[in-house]
Scaffold this motif. Structure first.
Motif, PDB file in Angstrom:
ATOM      1  N   THR B 139      -3.460   0.787  -7.251  1.00 23.73           N
ATOM      2  CA  THR B 139      -2.246   0.167  -6.188  1.00 23.73           C
ATOM      3  C   THR B 139      -0.732   0.317  -5.886  1.00 23.73           C
ATOM      4  O   THR B 139      -0.358   0.044  -5.172  1.00 23.73           O
ATOM      5  CB  THR B 139      -2.023  -1.218  -7.549  1.00 23.73           C
ATOM      6  OG1 THR B 139      -3.572  -1.502  -7.303  1.00 23.73           O
ATOM      7  CG2 THR B 139      -1.413  -2.676  -6.460  1.00 23.73           C
ATOM      8  N   MET B 140      -0.157   1.466  -7.477  1.00 22.59           N
ATOM      9  CA  MET B 140       0.879   1.810  -7.612  1.00 22.59           C
ATOM     10  C   MET B 140       0.592   3.217  -5.640  1.00 22.59           C
ATOM     11  O   MET B 140       1.283   3.053  -5.557  1.00 22.59           O
ATOM     12  CB  MET B 140       1.456   2.769  -8.540  1.00 22.59           C
ATOM     13  CG  MET B 140       1.955   2.048  -9.138  1.00 22.59           C
ATOM     14  SD  MET B 140       2.559   2.513 -10.557  1.00 22.59           S
ATOM     15  CE  MET B 140       1.377   3.141 -11.583  1.00 22.59           C
ATOM     16  N   LEU B 141      -0.683   3.471  -5.894  1.00 25.04           N
ATOM     17  CA  LEU B 141      -0.737   4.763  -5.227  1.00 25.04           C
ATOM     18  C   LEU B 141      -0.594   3.710  -3.397  1.00 25.04           C
ATOM     19  O   LEU B 141      -0.029   4.464  -2.340  1.00 25.04           O
ATOM     20  CB  LEU B 141      -1.939   5.353  -5.021  1.00 25.04           C
ATOM     21  CG  LEU B 141      -2.299   6.563  -3.522  1.00 25.04           C
ATOM     22  CD1 LEU B 141      -1.028   7.621  -4.005  1.00 25.04           C
ATOM     23  CD2 LEU B 141      -3.597   7.056  -4.050  1.00 25.04           C
ATOM     24  N   LEU B 142      -0.978   2.706  -3.386  1.00 23.56           N
ATOM     25  CA  LEU B 142      -1.346   2.325  -2.284  1.00 23.56           C
ATOM     26  C   LEU B 142      -0.265   2.359  -1.650  1.00 23.56           C
ATOM     27  O   LEU B 142       0.570   2.213  -0.237  1.00 23.56           O
ATOM     28  CB  LEU B 142      -1.983   0.881  -2.127  1.00 23.56           C
ATOM     29  CG  LEU B 142      -2.753   0.371  -0.930  1.00 23.56           C
ATOM     30  CD1 LEU B 142      -4.158   1.460  -0.181  1.00 23.56           C
ATOM     31  CD2 LEU B 142      -3.211  -1.249  -1.252  1.00 23.56           C
ATOM     32  N   LEU B 143       1.036   1.344  -2.649  1.00 17.54           N
ATOM     33  CA  LEU B 143       2.085   1.051  -2.343  1.00 17.54           C
ATOM     34  C   LEU B 143       3.047   1.425  -1.835  1.00 17.54           C
ATOM     35  O   LEU B 143       4.217   2.298  -0.815  1.00 17.54           O
ATOM     36  CB  LEU B 143       2.481  -0.142  -3.315  1.00 17.54           C
ATOM     37  CG  LEU B 143       2.099  -1.228  -3.865  1.00 17.54           C
ATOM     38  CD1 LEU B 143       2.645  -2.126  -4.876  1.00 17.54           C
ATOM     39  CD2 LEU B 143       2.272  -2.115  -2.558  1.00 17.54           C
ATOM     40  N   THR B 144       2.507   3.045  -2.392  1.00 23.64           N
ATOM     41  CA  THR B 144       3.844   4.393  -2.407  1.00 23.64           C
ATOM     42  C   THR B 144       3.531   4.720  -1.401  1.00 23.64           C
ATOM     43  O   THR B 144       4.752   5.118  -0.278  1.00 23.64           O
ATOM     44  CB  THR B 144       3.352   5.895  -3.297  1.00 23.64           C
ATOM     45  OG1 THR B 144       3.360   4.835  -5.286  1.00 23.64           O
ATOM     46  CG2 THR B 144       4.643   6.550  -3.370  1.00 23.64           C
ATOM     47  N   LEU B 145       2.415   4.872  -0.201  1.00 26.63           N
ATOM     48  CA  LEU B 145       2.427   5.534   0.662  1.00 26.63           C
ATOM     49  C   LEU B 145       2.857   4.557   2.375  1.00 26.63           C
ATOM     50  O   LEU B 145       2.999   4.907   2.534  1.00 26.63           O
ATOM     51  CB  LEU B 145       0.559   5.417   1.149  1.00 26.63           C
ATOM     52  CG  LEU B 145      -0.455   6.282   1.122  1.00 26.63           C
ATOM     53  CD1 LEU B 145      -1.857   5.757   0.769  1.00 26.63           C
ATOM     54  CD2 LEU B 145      -0.180   7.498   0.755  1.00 26.63           C
ATOM     55  N   LEU B 146       3.111   3.132   1.547  1.00 25.50           N
ATOM     56  CA  LEU B 146       3.698   2.357   2.232  1.00 25.50           C
ATOM     57  C   LEU B 146       5.128   2.364   1.962  1.00 25.50           C
ATOM     58  O   LEU B 146       5.677   2.522   3.240  1.00 25.50           O
ATOM     59  CB  LEU B 146       3.169   0.994   2.421  1.00 25.50           C
ATOM     60  CG  LEU B 146       3.721   0.095   2.615  1.00 25.50           C
ATOM     61  CD1 LEU B 146       3.735  -0.450   4.235  1.00 25.50           C
ATOM     62  CD2 LEU B 146       3.741  -1.812   2.352  1.00 25.50           C
ATOM     63  N   GLU B 147       5.673   2.320   1.021  1.00 22.55           N
ATOM     64  CA  GLU B 147       6.819   2.760   0.483  1.00 22.55           C
ATOM     65  C   GLU B 147       7.351   4.185   1.264  1.00 22.55           C
ATOM     66  O   GLU B 147       8.608   4.451   1.847  1.00 22.55           O
ATOM     67  CB  GLU B 147       6.790   2.659  -0.625  1.00 22.55           C
ATOM     68  CG  GLU B 147       8.374   3.555  -1.165  1.00 22.55           C
ATOM     69  CD  GLU B 147       9.739   2.843  -0.646  1.00 22.55           C
ATOM     70  OE1 GLU B 147       9.230   1.252  -0.160  1.00 22.55           O
ATOM     71  OE2 GLU B 147      10.511   2.082  -1.691  1.00 22.55           O
ATOM     72  N   GLY B 148       6.695   5.124   1.517  1.00 24.65           N
ATOM     73  CA  GLY B 148       6.757   6.808   1.717  1.00 24.65           C
ATOM     74  C   GLY B 148       6.967   6.598   3.851  1.00 24.65           C
ATOM     75  O   GLY B 148       7.949   6.296   4.252  1.00 24.65           O
ATOM     76  N   TYR B 149       5.723   5.202   3.950  1.00 27.27           N
ATOM     77  CA  TYR B 149       5.736   4.813   5.249  1.00 27.27           C
ATOM     78  C   TYR B 149       7.645   4.753   6.019  1.00 27.27           C
ATOM     79  O   TYR B 149       8.091   4.952   7.056  1.00 27.27           O
ATOM     80  CB  TYR B 149       4.453   4.359   5.916  1.00 27.27           C
ATOM     81  CG  TYR B 149       5.103   3.716   6.737  1.00 27.27           C
ATOM     82  CD1 TYR B 149       4.030   4.804   8.208  1.00 27.27           C
ATOM     83  CD2 TYR B 149       4.524   2.653   7.610  1.00 27.27           C
ATOM     84  CE1 TYR B 149       4.075   4.604   9.741  1.00 27.27           C
ATOM     85  CE2 TYR B 149       4.442   2.301   9.103  1.00 27.27           C
ATOM     86  CZ  TYR B 149       4.535   3.121  10.241  1.00 27.27           C
ATOM     87  OH  TYR B 149       4.552   2.315  11.409  1.00 27.27           O
TER      88      TYR B 149
END
Lengths: 261, 449
Positions: B139-149
């Motif tokens: 879930t952190m990875l998923l949120l991190t991708l969104l955060e980076g975007y």
């Protein structure tokens, strides 16, 4: 090196080249000094261009429909009203002569001397009422306005820092070797897939700004360190994995290994 | 003196027993366990540099004219947001260093998280009793991708605008809900209302960092509570490694400093996202070869590889094309990652607790499936940069796309069987070796007897 040989052979041959141009290779007729420019241009044209553009610049409409000069199958547009502008662009970029009428012309070695190019340009200009070679003044342009215009008119294909890119059916070339005159010409000619921009779409004054911007983009302000190509995320991703991650995994190995010993 | 301070604190916090336990916690002694730590320290650098950047960033799309120190932009119309980032880069003290370090840290963070995930997957560390830790990590990875975007998007430079246009198209492509969802998120049709940038700003600097930080805390607490896994010994009930102090502490401090050093060196020496070259974004502008940051490159690859078709019923488009590459592809990848522990339990019937890790070869099927999945994603990812391969190396774009369209399906299958075979051969080799040793020992005993 082969073209040198071709030139040597062509030079060794007397003006017979004009009467019966060889089907391939570059022809350099040896006109006596004092030959009028247009006359020399015609000789060069007949030897190097007429297969595709017709013996009098009328064009060869379809591949194989009409045999071009020297019975070489070719196809090319009419040059009757393209003017000095077009001829100068295609010859000085090395776009012409083209090895295959179906290929996209690309920047390559220029196979003619400056004098020969001037002669051919004069000949093509004499065929009709085409535009002359433009005289841009990038020093009057404004780089900021140029960036704005380049972004709205050019960057979609040439990339915003003029590094080139893929477009459907061809390549929009990088502009790193383009001269001011060539840029001004290309905008008006619209070579290959590029659209033609009339002075209504891009005025000569705006064109000066665009040229000033392209010149700036060759060596832009590179604050922030090594510019890795000014292409953005692709080289940045490579640095991430091949420099940062390699360094950090190595440090993990060192730290874990050191503790063991 | 130290004793006094410690006593002062202990009498008021009562933390001594907990602290003693923490100091005696045993860390496993294998380098691959440090990958997660690298990610953690990247996150710390991201938060630190990010806080500094918020002092100067202006989340507003209001139009303004630039009159700053960078001449090639002077007199141009741009948003307040873009202007503030140009100012961070050229006027704010240490602004460019911290901005570049922030961006590099983001790129390296996701890379470290993915390496960490690969270690977890291929050693079976996700199994009971650590499945929850694994889900939180995903879930952190998923949120991190969104955060980076969102970080990439809110600068409002040319690449930001194009990235958001693609994001908007993918949001629109979601069947049934797409149009309403996109209108809701963007507050109107593209490029969205004036409040859109404040939304992504709040999400980037507040909502997502707090969400990731909270999950990170849960992740670490769960790791400690369930304890780290072990490579050796071959017993489920022994723990081998080094204690927090004095063993692990210097190692972690060194790694923190190493990570920060690498990120700041990159930030100071290698240019990243030179937004002053990209220029401000206005709707309709575009640049050839625009790309997302590397960790979203697999989605661009997906969008490019899917042949152009829509699912239509009459005049009504049921599933627009961007759905396949931009939404379904990541959905399948994450669904696989979330479902895999359950899938493995179902197929193998192995419901036991596992504290000892597998070597990848010990589970040929798991390793093979993981490698096949990885090959699939990596090749879609590489296809995303096919246009650069054309411009820089002259390889025909259309041919490349067709080759990738085939490779992307064929290679994973090949990798699946090759990997499985390699694992089995390695195991067989070990078996022969151990049998030979046993026989030699027996023979030695015989002659001695």
């Amino acid at each position: 090196m082969r073209w040198l040989l071709v030139i040597a052979v062509a030079l060794a041959l007397p003006p017979a080249a004009l009467a019966d141009p060889p089907p391939s290779g570059i022809v350099h007729p040896s006109a006596p000094p004092g030959t009028p420019l247009v006359e020399l241009g015609y000789q060069l044209y007949a030897g190097n261009c007429s297969s595709c553009h017709g013996s009098k610049g009328e064009g060869v409409p379809k591949l194989g429909a009409v045999e071009g000069a020297g019975d070489v199958p070719g196809a090319g547009p009419s040059l009757r009203s393209v003017g000095a502008l077009s001829a100068d662009f295609y010859l000085r970029t090395g776009y012409m002569p083209l090895d295959d009428p179906g290929h996209q012309p690309h920047r390559s070695r220029v196979l003619f001397s400056n004098h020969e190019i001037e002669a051919m340009v004069a000949y093509v200009a004499s065929l009709g009422n085409g535009p002359p070679v433009p005289k841009p003044h990038p020093e009057r342009g404004n780089v900021a306005e140029g960036l704005h215009l380049f972004t709205s008119h050019c960057a979609g294909c040439h990339q915003v820092v003029a590094r080139g890119g893929y477009v459907t059916g061809g390549v929009a070339p990088p502009l790193s070797n383009s001269t001011a005159v060539q840029i001004a010409e290309a905008v008006r000619v619209g070579p290959y897939l590029m659209p033609t921009f009339s002075p209504h779409a891009i005025s000569d004054r705006q064109l000066d700004s665009i040229i000033a911007y392209v010149a700036y983009a060759k060596h832009p302000d590179d604050r922030g360190g090594w510019s890795i190509g000014r292409l953005g995320p692709v080289p940045e991703g490579l640095v991430t994995w091949w420099i940062a991650i390699v360094a950090l995994v190595a440090s993990c190995l060192v730290l874990a290994g050191r503790l063991k010993s | 003196m130290i004793r006094k301070v410690v006593r002062y604190l202990d009498e008021r916090a009562g933390a001594a027993p907990l602290l003693r336990k923490a100091l005696r916690y045993v860390f496993p002694d294998h380098w691959s366990f440090l990958l997660g730590e690298v990610a953690l320290y990247c996150f710390v650098v991201l938060v630190g540099t990010g806080i500094y950047l918020t002092f100067f960033f202006e989340p507003s799309t209001l139009d303004t004219v630039y009159h700053g120190s960078y001449r090639p932009l002077q007199g141009l119309h741009m948003s307040e947001a873009y202007k503030s980032v140009v100012n961070i880069s050229f006027s704010v003290k240490a602004g460019l260093l911290l901005r570049q370090t922030h961006h590099w840290a983001a790129n390296v963070f996701v890379a470290a998280v993915i390496l960490h995930l690969l270690r977890i997957f291929f050693t079976g560390a996700f199994r009971k009793p650590r499945t929850l830790t694994y889900f939180i990590g995903l879930t952190m990875l998923l949120l991190t991708l969104l955060e980076g975007y969102l970080g990439y998007s809110m600068v409002d430079d040319l690449l930001s605008g194009m990235g958001l246009a693609i994001g908007y198209a993918v949001a629109l492509s979601l069947p049934f809900i797409g149009a309403n969802l996109a209108a809701l998120l963007w507050n109107g049709p593209y490029p969205g209302g004036h409040d859109f940038i404040s939304r992504i700003y709040i999400a980037h600097v507040l909502v997502l960092p707090i969400a990731i930080g909270t999950l990170l805390t849960m992740h670490l607490v769960l790791v400690a509570a369930r304890h780290h896994t072990q490579f050796t010994p071959r017993s489920e009930r022994k723990v081998v490694g080094v204690p927090t102090f004095p063993g692990q502490t210097p190692r972690s401090i060194a790694l923190t400093l190493w990570t920060a050093a690498v990120l700041f060196l990159l930030g100071g020496l290698i240019q990243i996202n030179p937004i002053w070259l990209w220029g401000p974004y206005h709707v309709g502008d575009a640049t050839n070869g625009a790309q997302p940051d590397w960790y979203l490159g697999w989605l661009i690859g997906g969008l490019r590889l899917v042949p152009g078709f829509d699912w239509t019923i009459g005049n009504y488009t049921l599933v627009p094309n961007p759905f396949w590459g931009g939404a379904l592809f990541p959905l399948v990848v994450f669904a696989f990652l979330y479902l895999y522990p359950w899938l493995e339990r179902k197929v193998t019937g192995d419901n036991a607790w596992h504290h000892v890790l597998d070597r990848p070869r010990d589970r040929p099927w798991r390793t093979a499936i993981g490698m096949a999945m990885l090959t699939w994603i990596v090749f879609v990812f590489i296809a995303g940069s096919a246009d650069r391969a054309l411009v820089d190396f002259g390889v025909s774009y259309v041919k490349q796309i067709w080759v990738y369209r085939v490779l992307v399906w064929v290679l994973p299958v090949v990798v699946l069987f090759v990997t499985k075979r390699v694992c089995e051969e390695l195991l067989a080799g070990e078996k022969v070796e151990s049998e030979r040793r046993a026989a030699e020992r027996a023979a030695l005993l015989d002659t001695a007897g």
